[in-house]
Design a protein around this motif. Structure first.
Motif, mmCIF file in Angstrom:
data_model
loop_
_atom_site.group_PDB
_atom_site.id
_atom_site.type_symbol
_atom_site.label_atom_id
_atom_site.label_comp_id
_atom_site.label_asym_id
_atom_site.label_seq_id
_atom_site.Cartn_x
_atom_site.Cartn_y
_atom_site.Cartn_z
ATOM 1 N N LEU A 182 0.826 -1.208 0.000
ATOM 2 C CA LEU A 182 0.000 0.000 0.000
ATOM 3 C C LEU A 182 0.863 1.261 0.000
ATOM 4 N N LEU A 183 1.959 1.207 0.707
ATOM 5 C CA LEU A 183 2.815 2.381 0.809
ATOM 6 C C LEU A 183 3.794 2.493 -0.354
ATOM 7 N N LEU A 184 4.348 1.371 -0.795
ATOM 8 C CA LEU A 184 5.393 1.402 -1.821
ATOM 9 C C LEU A 184 4.871 1.189 -3.238
ATOM 10 N N LEU B 112 2.961 10.650 4.706
ATOM 11 C CA LEU B 112 2.108 10.354 3.566
ATOM 12 C C LEU B 112 1.527 11.636 2.995
ATOM 13 N N ASP B 113 1.383 11.685 1.684
ATOM 14 C CA ASP B 113 0.761 12.838 1.044
ATOM 15 C C ASP B 113 -0.734 12.816 1.286
ATOM 16 N N THR B 114 -1.307 13.977 1.453
ATOM 17 C CA THR B 114 -2.753 14.088 1.526
ATOM 18 C C THR B 114 -3.187 15.081 0.467
ATOM 19 N N PRO C 289 -5.847 9.251 -3.734
ATOM 20 C CA PRO C 289 -4.552 9.593 -3.142
ATOM 21 C C PRO C 289 -4.131 8.511 -2.150
ATOM 22 N N GLU C 290 -2.862 8.468 -1.869
ATOM 23 C CA GLU C 290 -2.266 7.387 -1.084
ATOM 24 C C GLU C 290 -2.925 7.169 0.286
ATOM 25 N N THR C 291 -3.115 8.214 1.055
ATOM 26 C CA THR C 291 -3.638 8.051 2.409
ATOM 27 C C THR C 291 -5.086 7.563 2.425
#
Length: 193
Positions: free
Chosen positions: A42-44, A96-98, A135-137
């Motif tokens: 999820l993060l990478l 993490l980007d928001t 987005p990632e978060t």
């Protein structure tokens, strides 16, 4: 119903307290490797890097196992924190980007979500494609909450966010997905049963 994280790992904590370090760690590896991989991915967003991150995180956990303090938090939370920090270090960024819909990039994201999906015709594949555009978060919050069956508190601990921020991300992500599905004519509940 989500089982309390401390209760879920009571057997491992008891084994550690008895000095059965190797046996407890073996059980920890069996129990958490798939979950750590999903968090790392999820993060990478790269399977090879995620596998490496899991191995590195488990090695770090093994080295720090004697320092684990059960009174400070659940074993799983401690392990997820090690993995999360390692992944963020791999990404070379502190957090993490928001993204907010109030920002210019947020409007572009909303426009992208409102367009029909380019490839998949299967409703579930379309849903996954829409989730991947988040987005990632918010994406991580959704996947941990729904696919990993984590409580809001556990998701917050894993991602290093306040509980209310996780709730906000979940609410906004569901609203974005609901709207994007409606725009594609996929909001009929019969499609998902």
């Amino acid at each position: 119903m989500t089982l309390d994280a401390r209760a879920r790992d009571a057997d491992l904590v008891a084994a550690l307290a008895r000095g059965e370090r190797a046996a407890a760690f073996d059980q920890l590896v069996q129990r958490y490797t798939p979950r750590l991989y999903r968090l790392s991915w999820l993060l990478l967003r790269d399977s090879a890097r995620a596998e490496d991150a899991v191995q590195d995180s488990l090695l770090r956990a093994w080295r720090a196992l004697d320092g684990y303090d059960a009174t400070r938090g659940a074993l799983s939370t401690w392990l997820y924190t090690i993995t999360r920090h390692h992944c963020l270090a791999q990404l070379g960024r502190p957090a993490l980007d928001t993204l907010s819909l109030d920002e210019p990039d947020g409007e572009a994201l909303a426009a992208t979500l409102a367009q029909p999906a380019a490839g998949p015709t299967d409703a579930r594949a379309t849903l996954q494609a829409l989730i991947d555009t988040l987005p990632e978060t918010p994406r991580a919050c959704l996947q941990l909450f729904y696919w990993e069956d984590r409580s809001v508190a556990e998701v917050a601990a894993q991602l290093g966010l306040p509980d209310n921020t996780v709730k906000t991300h979940l609410h906004r992500a569901r609203a974005r997905l609901r709207q994007a599905l409606a725009d594609q004519g996929l909001d009929d509940p019969a499609l998902w049963l």
